[in-house]
Design an enzyme around this catalytic site. Structure first.
Site, PDB file in Angstrom:
ATOM      1  N   GLU A 197      22.504   0.927  10.961  1.00 46.72           N
ATOM      2  CA  GLU A 197      21.801   0.669  12.220  1.00 46.72           C
ATOM      3  C   GLU A 197      20.310   0.467  11.939  1.00 46.72           C
ATOM      4  O   GLU A 197      19.657   1.364  11.387  1.00 46.72           O
ATOM      5  CB  GLU A 197      21.994   1.859  13.162  1.00 46.72           C
ATOM      6  CG  GLU A 197      21.664   1.539  14.597  1.00 46.72           C
ATOM      7  CD  GLU A 197      21.414   2.813  15.406  1.00 46.72           C
ATOM      8  OE1 GLU A 197      20.586   2.744  16.323  1.00 46.72           O
ATOM      9  OE2 GLU A 197      22.017   3.854  15.081  1.00 46.72           O
ATOM     10  N   SER A 214       0.826  -1.220   0.000  1.00 45.30           N
ATOM     11  CA  SER A 214       0.000   0.000   0.000  1.00 45.30           C
ATOM     12  C   SER A 214       0.862   1.272   0.000  1.00 45.30           C
ATOM     13  O   SER A 214       0.457   2.291  -0.555  1.00 45.30           O
ATOM     14  CB  SER A 214      -0.972   0.004   1.185  1.00 45.30           C
ATOM     15  OG  SER A 214      -0.290   0.162   2.399  1.00 45.30           O
ATOM     16  N   ASN A 215       2.034   1.206   0.607  1.00 46.77           N
ATOM     17  CA  ASN A 215       2.911   2.394   0.579  1.00 46.77           C
ATOM     18  C   ASN A 215       3.477   2.614  -0.825  1.00 46.77           C
ATOM     19  O   ASN A 215       3.595   3.758  -1.275  1.00 46.77           O
ATOM     20  CB  ASN A 215       4.042   2.242   1.599  1.00 46.77           C
ATOM     21  CG  ASN A 215       3.604   2.653   2.983  1.00 46.77           C
ATOM     22  OD1 ASN A 215       3.426   3.831   3.257  1.00 46.77           O
ATOM     23  ND2 ASN A 215       3.371   1.683   3.861  1.00 46.77           N
ATOM     24  N   HIS A 231       8.747   3.654   8.480  1.00 46.59           N
ATOM     25  CA  HIS A 231       8.665   2.797   9.671  1.00 46.59           C
ATOM     26  C   HIS A 231       7.433   3.199  10.483  1.00 46.59           C
ATOM     27  O   HIS A 231       7.202   4.392  10.711  1.00 46.59           O
ATOM     28  CB  HIS A 231       9.933   2.955  10.518  1.00 46.59           C
ATOM     29  CG  HIS A 231       9.931   2.060  11.714  1.00 46.59           C
ATOM     30  ND1 HIS A 231      10.201   0.699  11.622  1.00 46.59           N
ATOM     31  CD2 HIS A 231       9.648   2.298  13.014  1.00 46.59           C
ATOM     32  CE1 HIS A 231      10.096   0.161  12.817  1.00 46.59           C
ATOM     33  NE2 HIS A 231       9.764   1.105  13.679  1.00 46.59           N
ATOM     34  N   LEU A 266      18.602  -4.592   5.106  1.00 43.34           N
ATOM     35  CA  LEU A 266      19.595  -4.359   4.043  1.00 43.34           C
ATOM     36  C   LEU A 266      20.996  -4.529   4.617  1.00 43.34           C
ATOM     37  O   LEU A 266      21.310  -3.986   5.673  1.00 43.34           O
ATOM     38  CB  LEU A 266      19.475  -2.932   3.489  1.00 43.34           C
ATOM     39  CG  LEU A 266      18.459  -2.617   2.409  1.00 43.34           C
ATOM     40  CD1 LEU A 266      18.840  -1.312   1.718  1.00 43.34           C
ATOM     41  CD2 LEU A 266      18.275  -3.722   1.406  1.00 43.34           C
TER      42      LEU A 266
HETATM   43  C1  GRF Z   1       3.864  -0.627   6.759  1.00 43.25           C
HETATM   44  O1  GRF Z   1       3.211  -0.407   7.963  1.00 43.25           O
HETATM   45  C2  GRF Z   1       5.312  -0.227   6.869  1.00 43.25           C
HETATM   46  O2  GRF Z   1       5.514   0.889   7.661  1.00 43.25           O
HETATM   47  C3  GRF Z   1       5.902  -1.451   7.520  1.00 43.25           C
HETATM   48  O3  GRF Z   1       5.251  -2.542   6.907  1.00 43.25           O
HETATM   49  C4  GRF Z   1       3.983  -2.108   6.449  1.00 43.25           C
HETATM   50  C5  GRF Z   1       3.932  -2.382   4.992  1.00 43.25           C
HETATM   51  O4  GRF Z   1       2.668  -2.097   4.453  1.00 43.25           O
HETATM   52  N1  GRF Z   1       7.334  -1.485   7.397  1.00 43.25           N
HETATM   53  P1  GRF Z   1       2.464  -2.018   2.895  1.00 43.25           P
HETATM   54  O5  GRF Z   1       3.083  -3.271   2.283  1.00 43.25           O
HETATM   55  O6  GRF Z   1       3.125  -0.775   2.384  1.00 43.25           O
HETATM   56  O7  GRF Z   1       0.978  -1.984   2.701  1.00 43.25           O
END
Ligand code: GRF
Length: 203
Positions: free
Chosen positions: A139, A13-14, A105, A89
């Site tokens: 980190e 979704s992001n 995050h 990574l």
């Molecule tokens: C999101 O909450 C992101 O912050 C975390 O994993 C989730 C991934 O969601 N690292 P999507 O695959 O972008 O829907």
């Protein structure tokens, strides 16, 4: 054109938020996943972007990482965006793309690095929770923050309601960070985020 690569592992979704934003002068040169079953693969198809599936399968982690590193170097992006990429990574990739790799995050970093952030925010009795876009360094979840989206935690919040509201914020700040970055408004130097407001006439 400002060339970006998006890495994802699941729902995507992001990544979709970035693709929907249709940021001027930003070209998505590849969407890479480490999971051939990822739901996000359909999204890549809908937006007709180049997809690369690089799965670990029976390979060792070292071989996998070398393959990923080689692919990223060959594609030579201006920016790598980790959008729900669930692998850590390796240091050589972080170093090579220092200042050119960002991650979303689901917490207000430096609070709650790692997984299960919503659960931990509730258990901790946090008054505020949210999401952070930060530079990726060696980190884990420890690179300098670029943008944050805070929300108040409600008394009746559950992990699910919190995750839902934080995700709304993720979808805002990740495309925004890509846009700012593509305009040359954000630079990482010696561990510090420099913001050039002159380079960002319209946000
Ligand atoms: C999101 O909450 C992101 O912050 C975390 O994993 C989730 C991934 O969601 N690292 P999507 O695959 O972008 O829907």
């Amino acid at each position: 054109m400002f060339k970006i690569i998006i890495l994802f592992s699941g729902r995507g979704s992001n990544m979709e938020a970035i693709l929907k934003a249709k940021i001027p002068k930003v070209k998505v040169i590849a969407c890479i996943t480490d999971n051939s079953q990822a739901k996000g693969i359909d999204i890549v198809g809908q937006f007709r972007k180049p997809l690369l599936i690089i799965e670990q399968g029976t390979k060792t982690k070292e071989v996998y990482n070398a393959e990923l590193f080689h692919t990223l170097k060959t594609l030579n992006p201006d920016l790598i965006v980790l959008a729900g990429f669930m692998r850590i990574l390796p240091a050589d990739i972080c170093d090579y793309f220092y200042g050119k790799c960002i991650n979303i995050h689901p917490s207000l970093l430096p609070n709650h690095k790692g997984l299960h952030t919503h659960k931990r925010a509730l258990e901790n009795g946090d008054k505020f929770h949210g999401a952070t876009v930060h530079f990726v360094t060696k980190e884990l979840d420890g690179g300098p923050p670029i943008l944050q989206y805070p929300i108040p935690v409600r008394e009746d919040d559950t992990e699910e309601t919190l995750a839902e509201r934080v995700l709304v914020g993720e979808h805002k700040i990740l495309p925004l960070a890509v846009k700012l970055f593509s305009k040359g408004g954000i630079t990482l130097r010696d561990g510090m985020v420099l913001v050039d407001f002159g380079a960002i006439p319209v946000v």
